[in-house]
Design a protein around this motif. Structure first.
Motif, PDB file in Angstrom:
ATOM      1  N   GLU A 123       0.820  -1.216   0.000  1.00 25.03           N
ATOM      2  CA  GLU A 123       0.000   0.000   0.000  1.00 25.03           C
ATOM      3  C   GLU A 123       0.854   1.266   0.000  1.00 25.03           C
ATOM      4  O   GLU A 123       0.542   2.234  -0.695  1.00 25.03           O
ATOM      5  N   ASN A 124       1.930   1.282   0.767  1.00 27.66           N
ATOM      6  CA  ASN A 124       2.806   2.464   0.794  1.00 27.66           C
ATOM      7  C   ASN A 124       3.477   2.677  -0.559  1.00 27.66           C
ATOM      8  O   ASN A 124       3.580   3.815  -1.046  1.00 27.66           O
ATOM      9  N   LEU A 131       2.410   1.723  -3.470  1.00 24.55           N
ATOM     10  CA  LEU A 131       1.407   2.192  -4.439  1.00 24.55           C
ATOM     11  C   LEU A 131       1.142   3.685  -4.268  1.00 24.55           C
ATOM     12  O   LEU A 131       1.060   4.441  -5.234  1.00 24.55           O
ATOM     13  N   GLN A 132       1.019   4.099  -3.023  1.00 26.78           N
ATOM     14  CA  GLN A 132       0.744   5.510  -2.742  1.00 26.78           C
ATOM     15  C   GLN A 132       1.902   6.400  -3.185  1.00 26.78           C
ATOM     16  O   GLN A 132       1.684   7.517  -3.677  1.00 26.78           O
ATOM     17  N   ASN A 133       3.128   5.909  -3.047  1.00 25.47           N
ATOM     18  CA  ASN A 133       4.304   6.701  -3.413  1.00 25.47           C
ATOM     19  C   ASN A 133       4.657   6.604  -4.894  1.00 25.47           C
ATOM     20  O   ASN A 133       5.614   7.236  -5.341  1.00 25.47           O
TER      21      ASN A 133
END
Length: 300
Positions: free
Chosen positions: A252-253, A255-257
């Motif tokens: 998730e991190n 993907l967000q970055n």
């Protein structure tokens, strides 16, 4: 009398593990000392309890009968002693948990870490294993697996939401190679596989069939790199060495970055939630219930 009980405990440990080496490690003694203890027990009883080979240990018929007779008694005594923890101000004891890398390293780590801070006198032993372990035979308190693989004779408690799998690429990889449009096109790409050590095979990638949503497509690409841990798979994917197939909760991190770009999203698979499972007799232990309550998925 206590020496006799120690002999029987040694025999039980060897019988459960099927190995003098493993049993010696669990008991904190040398393999030769443990072998001698069991040999003395056999001489005292004048019965051969174990078949020994260079690679394995198995029970004789007499050994199996003895194991079946005394194992419930020793387990019951251990359980009663563990139940005394409820009378202490600070619970203490040992709890053994068997789960996959994703459950222990990602999904439940924050809860496990909090449990260790809340109960510093409790020793947790966490074992990562891709196989479906016999937690009774292997002496684990809790096993954690996907819900549709839990044995029906076990109590199961949900610990996660549904498991979403994603196919991912780094921006650097997509600059060098084209973006696959269907799972079949993965055969023309560099892919990073995960070997499941217990099964001695490489994990297949599964996809939902967009034409028949109830059908699953299983793909085994020509892997350019194979690793034995999902964390290595993630790291190699981030550095552009190939495409990866990983749980969404794990990335998730990234993907967000923008470090990972999802591909083949229409084909993403969704599996049942993870559950912890255990035999019903464990529920009577106050210490055990503390861990169950700490790990269960709380309603929103």
């Amino acid at each position: 009398m206590s020496e006799n009980l120690d002999d029987l405990k040694a025999f039980l440990t060897v019988a459960r593990s099927g190995s003098f080496t493993k049993a010696a490690g669990q008991m904190g003694v040398s393999q030769s000392a443990l072998s001698y203890t069991v040999k003395m027990l056999e001489q005292r009883l004048d019965i051969k309890l174990l078949h020994r080979t260079t690679r394995s240990v198995s029970l004789t018929q007499e050994g199996e009968q003895l194991f079946n007779d005394i194992e419930p008694l020793f387990s019951g005594i251990e359980q009663k002693l563990n139940n005394l923890n409820s009378f202490r101000d600070n619970p203490r004891g040992q709890l053994r948990v068997n789960g996959t890398e994703i459950t222990l390293n990602v999904l439940l780590w924050d809860k496990l870490s909090k449990f260790m801070r809340d109960y510093p006198d409790v020793q947790l032993e966490l074992t990562m294993d891709y196989a479906f372990s016999d937690i009774v035979k292997d002496r684990y308190d809790i096993g954690i697996r996907l819900g549709d693989t839990v044995h029906k004779d076990m109590i199961s408690v949900r610990v996660s939401d549904a498991l979403e799998m994603m196919t991912l690429a780094s921006p650097s990889y997509l600059k060098q190679f084209s973006t696959p449009q269907t799972p079949d096109e993965l055969h023309h790409h560099r892919c990073i596989g995960l070997r499941l050590p217990t099964y001695e095979r490489i994990q297949a990638w599964e996809f939902k069939d967009v034409q028949e949503p109830n059908k699953t497509i299983s793909i085994t690409p020509e892997y350019s790199l194979v690793v034995s841990h999902a964390r290595l798979q993630l790291k190699a994917g981030l550095e552009g060495h190939g495409l990866v197939w990983l749980p969404k909760v794990m990335v998730e991190n990234e993907l967000q970055n923008g470090e990972f770009i999802p591909i083949l999203e229409d084909w993403d698979m969704c599996y049942s939630p993870y559950y912890m499972y255990y035999p019903s007799r464990r529920e009577s232990s106050p210490l055990f219930r503390l861990l169950v309550d700490a790990l269960r998925l709380q309603p929103l």
